[in-house]
Design a protein around this motif. Structure first.
Motif, PDB file in Angstrom:
ATOM      1  N   TYR A 142       5.641  17.755  21.239  1.00 23.77           N
ATOM      2  CA  TYR A 142       5.344  18.974  21.981  1.00 23.77           C
ATOM      3  C   TYR A 142       5.160  20.132  20.998  1.00 23.77           C
ATOM      4  CZ  TYR A 142       6.431  17.437  26.738  1.00 23.77           C
ATOM      5  OH  TYR A 142       6.415  16.827  27.956  1.00 23.77           O
ATOM      6  N   PRO A 143       4.104  20.941  21.151  1.00 23.97           N
ATOM      7  CA  PRO A 143       3.903  22.083  20.253  1.00 23.97           C
ATOM      8  C   PRO A 143       4.753  23.283  20.663  1.00 23.97           C
ATOM      9  CG  PRO A 143       2.103  21.967  21.814  1.00 23.97           C
ATOM     10  CD  PRO A 143       2.989  20.785  22.099  1.00 23.97           C
ATOM     11  N   TYR A 144       5.438  23.865  19.692  1.00 23.55           N
ATOM     12  CA  TYR A 144       6.268  25.040  19.907  1.00 23.55           C
ATOM     13  C   TYR A 144       5.918  26.110  18.880  1.00 23.55           C
ATOM     14  CZ  TYR A 144       9.655  22.829  23.043  1.00 23.55           C
ATOM     15  OH  TYR A 144      10.263  22.233  24.111  1.00 23.55           O
ATOM     16  N   ARG A 145       6.161  27.347  19.241  1.00 23.35           N
ATOM     17  CA  ARG A 145       6.231  28.436  18.266  1.00 23.35           C
ATOM     18  C   ARG A 145       7.583  29.086  18.497  1.00 23.35           C
ATOM     19  NH1 ARG A 145       1.504  32.225  17.778  1.00 23.35           N
ATOM     20  NH2 ARG A 145       0.751  30.484  16.542  1.00 23.35           N
ATOM     21  N   ILE A 146       8.336  29.218  17.419  1.00 21.41           N
ATOM     22  CA  ILE A 146       9.668  29.793  17.495  1.00 21.41           C
ATOM     23  C   ILE A 146       9.652  31.132  16.766  1.00 21.41           C
ATOM     24  CG2 ILE A 146      12.116  29.470  16.998  1.00 21.41           C
ATOM     25  CD1 ILE A 146      10.060  26.416  16.939  1.00 21.41           C
ATOM     26  N   TYR A 147      10.206  32.144  17.426  1.00 22.61           N
ATOM     27  CA  TYR A 147      10.271  33.497  16.870  1.00 22.61           C
ATOM     28  C   TYR A 147      11.721  33.905  16.650  1.00 22.61           C
ATOM     29  CZ  TYR A 147       5.431  34.376  18.444  1.00 22.61           C
ATOM     30  OH  TYR A 147       4.068  34.339  18.644  1.00 22.61           O
TER      31      TYR A 147
ATOM     32  N   VAL B 270       8.875  29.094  22.318  1.00 23.02           N
ATOM     33  CA  VAL B 270       7.814  29.034  23.317  1.00 23.02           C
ATOM     34  C   VAL B 270       7.194  27.637  23.278  1.00 23.02           C
ATOM     35  CG1 VAL B 270       5.629  30.015  24.122  1.00 23.02           C
ATOM     36  CG2 VAL B 270       7.327  31.493  23.031  1.00 23.02           C
ATOM     37  N   ASP B 271       7.350  26.914  24.377  1.00 23.83           N
ATOM     38  CA  ASP B 271       6.737  25.592  24.535  1.00 23.83           C
ATOM     39  C   ASP B 271       5.277  25.838  24.878  1.00 23.83           C
ATOM     40  OD1 ASP B 271       5.724  23.180  25.608  1.00 23.83           O
ATOM     41  OD2 ASP B 271       7.713  22.556  26.269  1.00 23.83           O
ATOM     42  N   ARG B 272       4.409  25.537  23.947  1.00 22.65           N
ATOM     43  CA  ARG B 272       2.990  25.850  24.106  1.00 22.65           C
ATOM     44  C   ARG B 272       2.278  24.882  25.041  1.00 22.65           C
ATOM     45  NH1 ARG B 272       0.653  28.103  18.487  1.00 22.65           N
ATOM     46  NH2 ARG B 272      -1.010  28.599  19.939  1.00 22.65           N
ATOM     47  N   SER B 273       2.901  23.773  25.364  1.00 25.61           N
ATOM     48  CA  SER B 273       2.292  22.809  26.267  1.00 25.61           C
ATOM     49  C   SER B 273       2.696  23.080  27.720  1.00 25.61           C
ATOM     50  CB  SER B 273       2.692  21.391  25.861  1.00 25.61           C
ATOM     51  OG  SER B 273       2.016  20.452  26.633  1.00 25.61           O
ATOM     52  N   ARG B 274       3.979  23.339  27.926  1.00 29.19           N
ATOM     53  CA  ARG B 274       4.458  23.604  29.281  1.00 29.19           C
ATOM     54  C   ARG B 274       4.405  25.081  29.639  1.00 29.19           C
ATOM     55  NH1 ARG B 274      10.032  20.716  29.775  1.00 29.19           N
ATOM     56  NH2 ARG B 274      10.242  21.556  27.685  1.00 29.19           N
TER      57      ARG B 274
ATOM     58  N   VAL C  44       7.552  30.318  13.334  1.00 30.11           N
ATOM     59  CA  VAL C  44       7.137  29.027  12.796  1.00 30.11           C
ATOM     60  C   VAL C  44       6.495  28.222  13.921  1.00 30.11           C
ATOM     61  CG1 VAL C  44       9.360  27.849  13.205  1.00 30.11           C
ATOM     62  CG2 VAL C  44       7.851  27.044  11.392  1.00 30.11           C
ATOM     63  N   ASP C  45       5.412  27.533  13.589  1.00 31.87           N
ATOM     64  CA  ASP C  45       4.794  26.579  14.510  1.00 31.87           C
ATOM     65  C   ASP C  45       5.301  25.204  14.143  1.00 31.87           C
ATOM     66  OD1 ASP C  45       3.142  28.252  16.095  1.00 31.87           O
ATOM     67  OD2 ASP C  45       1.730  28.422  14.430  1.00 31.87           O
ATOM     68  N   ALA C  46       5.857  24.513  15.115  1.00 30.25           N
ATOM     69  CA  ALA C  46       6.395  23.178  14.864  1.00 30.25           C
ATOM     70  C   ALA C  46       6.328  22.362  16.141  1.00 30.25           C
ATOM     71  CB  ALA C  46       7.842  23.265  14.372  1.00 30.25           C
ATOM     72  N   HIS C  47       6.387  21.063  15.982  1.00 28.83           N
ATOM     73  CA  HIS C  47       6.436  20.157  17.126  1.00 28.83           C
ATOM     74  C   HIS C  47       7.871  19.688  17.324  1.00 28.83           C
ATOM     75  CE1 HIS C  47       2.127  19.956  16.268  1.00 28.83           C
ATOM     76  NE2 HIS C  47       1.995  19.608  17.527  1.00 28.83           N
ATOM     77  N   LYS C  48       8.235  19.499  18.579  1.00 29.83           N
ATOM     78  CA  LYS C  48       9.519  18.887  18.906  1.00 29.83           C
ATOM     79  C   LYS C  48       9.220  17.468  19.349  1.00 29.83           C
ATOM     80  CE  LYS C  48      13.693  19.511  21.649  1.00 29.83           C
ATOM     81  NZ  LYS C  48      14.338  20.353  22.662  1.00 29.83           N
ATOM     82  N   LEU C  49       9.923  16.525  18.771  1.00 35.46           N
ATOM     83  CA  LEU C  49       9.673  15.114  19.073  1.00 35.46           C
ATOM     84  C   LEU C  49      10.578  14.626  20.199  1.00 35.46           C
ATOM     85  CD1 LEU C  49       9.438  13.743  15.419  1.00 35.46           C
ATOM     86  CD2 LEU C  49       7.554  14.255  16.991  1.00 35.46           C
ATOM     87  N   PHE C  50       9.990  13.808  21.030  1.00 33.91           N
ATOM     88  CA  PHE C  50      10.719  13.101  22.077  1.00 33.91           C
ATOM     89  C   PHE C  50      10.409  11.625  21.909  1.00 33.91           C
ATOM     90  CE2 PHE C  50      10.346  17.355  23.645  1.00 33.91           C
ATOM     91  CZ  PHE C  50      11.530  17.589  24.306  1.00 33.91           C
ATOM     92  N   TRP C  51      11.423  10.795  22.044  1.00 37.16           N
ATOM     93  CA  TRP C  51      11.243   9.350  21.909  1.00 37.16           C
ATOM     94  C   TRP C  51      11.213   8.724  23.306  1.00 37.16           C
ATOM     95  CZ3 TRP C  51       9.972   9.629  17.195  1.00 37.16           C
ATOM     96  CH2 TRP C  51      10.703  10.341  16.256  1.00 37.16           C
ATOM     97  N   ILE C  52      10.243   7.843  23.518  1.00 38.65           N
ATOM     98  CA  ILE C  52      10.151   7.082  24.770  1.00 38.65           C
ATOM     99  C   ILE C  52      10.689   5.693  24.469  1.00 38.65           C
ATOM    100  CG2 ILE C  52       8.636   6.251  26.611  1.00 38.65           C
ATOM    101  CD1 ILE C  52       8.597   9.294  26.323  1.00 38.65           C
TER     102      ILE C  52
END
Length: 170
Positions: A47-52, A74-78, A140-148
């Motif tokens: 999931y793409p995030y930007r954290i401030y 900020v969750d940029r996808s949701r 910072v722009d970063a992704h948060k990983l989720f495992w299925i």
């Protein structure tokens, strides 16, 4: 809200770019893919995030201004902004077999979401006579990983940062 005015529910569709391998800046996982208990394959979703790191400065008559600090994620996808406890550590990681969700927000929209959130949180915390001055110290722009993960009683999604898991439903 009455049923007559309620909007019909439409299930969300997950679209993204599936990649065999991707180098991503990610929020450092506390739970690695190898740590996930599974009866089969373990997939990944990013999931793409930007954290401030934000500061709201409240001017006060006769005494010095008050600064209230926030970390806004900020969750940029949701398309939602949530409060975080700390500014996260990020790492660059090569992730195999990953579904990378696209950003649904432009850079300006992300910043607007963060500003709105900080403004709202500040008004809930402090009585102000005028609008607080908002500054963003870093981002910072970063992704948060989720495992299925596959389990005998059904698939689950595991948050790589918190370690929490929830069942996946159809």
């Amino acid at each position: 809200m009455s049923d007559a005015r309620r909007q019909p529910f439409e299930p969300a569709t997950v679209t993204g770019e599936r990649r065999e391998r991707a180098a991503l800046t990610v929020i450092e996982p506390m739970v690695t893919r190898e740590d996930v208990d599974s009866s089969g394959r373990v997939g990944a979703v990013a999931y793409p995030y930007r954290i401030y790191d934000a500061v709201a400065t409240i001017e006060r008559p006769l005494i010095s201004a008050r600064d209230v600090e926030y970390v806004v994620s900020v969750d940029r996808s949701r398309r939602l902004a949530v409060r975080a406890d700390v500014f996260p550590e990020t790492v660059t990681e090569t992730v195999d077999d990953v579904l990378i969700l696209p950003s649904e927000l432009s850079d300006a929209q992300v910043r607007d979401k963060a500003e709105d959130a900080v403004f709202t949180w500040t008004l809930r915390k402090v009585a102000v006579g005028s609008a607080p001055e908002l500054t963003f110290e870093r981002s910072v722009d970063a992704h948060k990983l989720f495992w299925i993960a596959s389990r005998p009683d059904g698939d689950v999604i595991v948050d790589s940062v918190r370690g929490t898991e929830m069942p996946l439903t159809d």
